[in-house]
Design a protein around this motif. Structure first.
Motif, PDB file in Angstrom:
ATOM      1  N   PRO A 407       0.834  -1.312   0.058  1.00 30.23           N
ATOM      2  CA  PRO A 407       0.202  -0.007   0.236  1.00 30.23           C
ATOM      3  C   PRO A 407       0.838   1.338   0.121  1.00 30.23           C
ATOM      4  O   PRO A 407       2.013   1.409   0.417  1.00 30.23           O
ATOM      5  CB  PRO A 407      -0.737  -0.111   1.317  1.00 30.23           C
ATOM      6  N   GLY A 408       0.395   2.334  -0.688  1.00 33.69           N
ATOM      7  CA  GLY A 408       1.038   3.374  -0.559  1.00 33.69           C
ATOM      8  C   GLY A 408       1.015   4.095   0.806  1.00 33.69           C
ATOM      9  O   GLY A 408       0.270   3.743   1.675  1.00 33.69           O
ATOM     10  N   ARG A 409       2.290   4.953   1.114  1.00 34.63           N
ATOM     11  CA  ARG A 409       2.505   5.507   2.364  1.00 34.63           C
ATOM     12  C   ARG A 409       2.092   7.287   2.229  1.00 34.63           C
ATOM     13  O   ARG A 409       2.891   7.855   1.346  1.00 34.63           O
ATOM     14  CB  ARG A 409       3.830   5.057   2.866  1.00 34.63           C
ATOM     15  N   ASP A 410       1.572   7.621   3.146  1.00 32.83           N
ATOM     16  CA  ASP A 410       1.483   9.170   3.146  1.00 32.83           C
ATOM     17  C   ASP A 410       2.487   9.523   4.147  1.00 32.83           C
ATOM     18  O   ASP A 410       2.507   9.407   5.430  1.00 32.83           O
ATOM     19  CB  ASP A 410       0.106   9.680   3.807  1.00 32.83           C
ATOM     20  N   ASP A 411       3.708  10.087   3.894  1.00 35.61           N
ATOM     21  CA  ASP A 411       4.883  10.334   4.378  1.00 35.61           C
ATOM     22  C   ASP A 411       5.041  11.695   4.957  1.00 35.61           C
ATOM     23  O   ASP A 411       6.269  12.000   5.530  1.00 35.61           O
ATOM     24  CB  ASP A 411       6.026   9.900   3.820  1.00 35.61           C
ATOM     25  N   LYS A 412       3.894  12.517   4.968  1.00 29.90           N
ATOM     26  CA  LYS A 412       4.014  13.686   5.709  1.00 29.90           C
ATOM     27  C   LYS A 412       4.073  13.449   7.274  1.00 29.90           C
ATOM     28  O   LYS A 412       3.463  12.552   7.730  1.00 29.90           O
ATOM     29  CB  LYS A 412       3.051  14.898   5.224  1.00 29.90           C
ATOM     30  N   VAL A 413       4.721  14.226   7.889  1.00 30.61           N
ATOM     31  CA  VAL A 413       4.875  14.169   9.298  1.00 30.61           C
ATOM     32  C   VAL A 413       3.801  15.308   9.987  1.00 30.61           C
ATOM     33  O   VAL A 413       4.041  16.562   9.877  1.00 30.61           O
ATOM     34  CB  VAL A 413       6.054  14.235   9.909  1.00 30.61           C
ATOM     35  N   VAL A 414       2.903  14.705  10.725  1.00 30.02           N
ATOM     36  CA  VAL A 414       1.846  15.653  11.296  1.00 30.02           C
ATOM     37  C   VAL A 414       2.127  15.737  12.714  1.00 30.02           C
ATOM     38  O   VAL A 414       2.566  14.757  13.697  1.00 30.02           O
ATOM     39  CB  VAL A 414       0.731  15.229  11.439  1.00 30.02           C
TER      40      VAL A 414
END
Length: 683
Positions: A407-414
């Protein structure tokens, strides 16, 4: 040609950078352009791991004819709700008020003054299930804008006026006091009525992991001894751990279950869910010694570090629900990475082990998901289980799964979600002697200070690849990061984390707090929207309001600050108002109220670092179950002792490390005995 989103850092916005739709990011320039052209604004809000956002993008936003209609008659604005929770909150409130429901993708039509006048969520490419097609919606709005512009303006004006008149003031008591014991008991009784005694959890399908409510129940049990509160936690945690919502091979929790039995998940995995649930299971182990709770806490922590940690030391936001189905068709399918058929088991394990695995994990010929596939779960087995065989089967299945398209990964850091992860990893590392987890928590905290704080008391909400985003932090960012820093300080004894938390909480007091003690989700100097968002109820994460109350309370206990204590107590007034009516939606506030009612207890451990007696006292303090207890650690005369007022003027006792327990401005005699300290913190 890529559109304007190609210059953004959000993975969700970048997913739409090659759409034929001429997307704009949310900006003043976008609305100025809509005003110049005299066209309405289409606001589309989603996030990268949202399944139906991907569906609508493929069906409509990648369609040339739809894009042509949009580009000619509208100005299209795309927003990542995780980057701009303020924009999402304001317009979601309007959608829910107008339609009675909400969700993502969120589709809102606005005037060039950002005033909403027509609402929806997902629209299909053709009419179905009573829904108009997206094309029909566009034509209807275009026609209304062209022929009945004044009427549209009047509708938008009424909606904005209605939103601006909404206020919490009438629901809050004038004295803004925290809940009393009887009110917390009433909240417990309300939860008992909504508890699913058969399958665990609360309410019906879809069923979400109730991490914040479980924390309240654990603290309530610790304070009152309520067996019922603990039983609800144990039943829910076991049901989730054995269900398909938990990844039985790789660890970690999916977003929610589509059924009441926790069998079939919506497969996206979010950092915040796993951080909150990791901490919940660790606290359940602390209360009961449960082997299952220990296993799930550790495996969930390992999942976060293995799958979500970024090169810079922070934690990525999410893993998608969808992935390539592996057939070469390029088709993305929800759950393709995770599900199994009996045939797939046989191909990996052979006949005998496949039969064993099918029984152990609940894989059937009919399947529990789509197209005959099953989600792995632990439905229970008769008699003892061969642990070595289970380990071998899981190892081989996981190795095979790792060869599937991921699966794709949303790699922004919140920032906020990393604050939650820091707290969870710090405690899990300390409880289970995992210094690697504690190091991961420290690395994430370092990143937040270095990149998100940038040497100041203000936060950037997001970063990517070590570069901060342009969006300012909202209340939950300040509160959850402060919570993470304070937890890290209690585990490491490094007073600098208390100082950083203090900087953030001072900003909460200056920028987010109203004169009456209520809290706003956005800073006073943030971009002005049609309404300043203010929501004290939990959603997928603790509300910024109640998270701030918890961090303010802990900070006050460590520093003796009456200013921060008073702010926490006034903020808890909303829990008094809502906790007895909707306890499922203000669970973190109820948990903080339990801490306030208990003191919270303040534990100062004084002793040389590495001294076995200091280590024993510190561990006993961390494992204490008193609700919301705060722990400070330092050596006599050290910089950390000077940085944390709770540690001041605490000498060794007869030359030995000692622990001081204080509660409601009164301190007990110090103890040098770890077992005695354990007893005090369970009383």
């Amino acid at each position: 040609m890529p559109n304007r989103l190609a210059h953004e850092t959000s993975p969700y916005l970048l997913q739409h950078a090659d759409n034929p739709v001429d997307w704009w990011p949310w900006s003043t320039e976008a609305f100025e352009e809509a005003r110049r052209r005299g066209v309405p604004v289409l606001l589309s809000v989603g996030y990268s791991s949202c399944h139906w956002c991907h569906v609508m993008a493929h069906e409509s936003f990648e369609d040339q004819a739809t894009a042509a209609l949009l580009n000619e008659h509208f100005l299209a604005v795309k927003v990542d709700r995780e980057e701009r929770p303020d924009v999402d909150a304001v317009y979601m409130e309007a959608v829910q008020a107008a339609t009675g429901q909400g969700g993502w993708p969120m589709t809102v039509f606005l005037t060039p003054d950002a005033e909403p006048f027509y609402f929806g969520t997902y629209f299909p490419p053709e009419p179905r299930h009573g829904m108009p097609s997206f094309g029909q919606v566009l034509e209807g709005v275009r026609s209304a804008w062209a022929d009945r512009r004044d009427e549209v303006g009047e509708v938008a004006g009424r909606i904005v006026a209605d939103l601006s008149e909404r206020s919490l003031a009438g629901a809050l008591a004038a004295d803004r006091r925290p809940p009393r014991p009887e009110e917390l008991h009433t909240a417990l009784m309300a939860l008992t009525r909504e508890f699913d005694a058969v399958h665990g959890g609360f309410g019906g399908a879809p069923k979400f992991p109730p991490a914040m409510v479980l924390e309240f129940l654990l603290r309530h049990h610790a304070r009152t001894g309520s067996a019922g509160a603990l039983e609800m936690v144990q039943a829910t945690c076991e049901a989730m751990a054995r269900g398909g919502i938990y990844d039985q091979l790789g660890g970690g929790f999916a977003r929610y279950a589509v059924d009441t039995t926790w069998t079939v998940p919506h497969f996206e995995k979010m950092l915040y869910d796993n951080a909150l649930l990791c901490r919940t299971y660790a606290h359940l182990w602390r209360a009961t010694g449960s082997d299952l709770a220990r296993r799930i806490a550790v495996q969930t922590a390992d999942f976060m570090v293995r799958e979500l940690r970024t090169e810079q030391g922070g934690f990525a936001s999410a893993l998608d629900a969808d992935s390539d189905d592996g057939t070469g068709s390029g088709r993305h399918v929800e759950g393709a990475y995770y599900v199994w058929t009996p045939q797939a088991l046989r191909a990996v394990l052979g006949e005998e082990d496949a039969e064993f695995a099918a029984g152990y994990f609940g894989v059937t010929e009919e399947g529990t998901f789509e197209e005959g596939a099953s989600v792995l779960q632990l439905p229970g087995t008769e008699g003892p289980v061969d642990a070595e065989r289970v380990t071998s089967v899981k190892r081989r299945l996981l190795a095979e799964r790792d060869r599937r398209p991921r699966p794709g990964r949303d790699d922004k850091v919140v920032a906020a979600w990393n604050g939650l992860a820091i707290a969870a990893l710090a405690e899990t590392g300390a409880y289970f002697d995992r210094p690697d987890l504690l190091q991961a928590a420290t690395d994430a905290a370092d990143l937040l200070v270095r990149v998100h704080m940038d040497g100041h008391a203000r936060l950037h909400r997001t970063s990517r690849d070590g570069t901060p985003g342009a969006n300012s932090g909202v209340l939950e960012d300040y509160a959850d990061v402060a919570e993470g820093f304070l937890t890290l300080a209690s585990v490491t004894g490094e007073g600098v984390w208390v100082e950083f938390a203090g900087l953030l909480l001072d900003t909460v007091l200056l920028q987010f707090t109203a004169e009456d003690g209520s809290l706003y989700d956005t800073a006073a100097d943030a971009e002005a929207l049609i309404r300043r968002p203010q929501d004290p109820t939990d959603n997928a994460t603790p509300s910024g309001w109640t998270a701030a109350a918890g961090a303010l309370l802990s900070y006050a206990a460590l520093t003796g600050s009456d200013l921060h204590r008073t702010a926490a107590e006034r903020a808890l007034g909303v829990v008094t108002a809502l906790g007895v009516r909707v306890p499922r939606f203000i669970g973190w506030g109820l948990a903080v109220a339990e801490a306030a009612l208990d003191g919270p207890r303040e534990v100062a451990v004084i002793g040389a670092q590495g001294d076995p007696a200091t280590v024993a006292l510190h561990r006993a303090a961390l494992l204490g179950t008193a609700p919301g207890a705060v722990v400070a650690l330092g050596a006599p005369g050290s910089d950390d002792t000077a940085a944390v007022p709770l540690l001041k003027d605490r000498p060794l006792v007869d030359g030995r490390p000692a622990a001081y327990v204080c509660r409601r401005f009164t301190c007990e005699r110090p103890t040098t005995d770890a077992e005695e300290l354990t007893g005090r913190l369970r009383d």
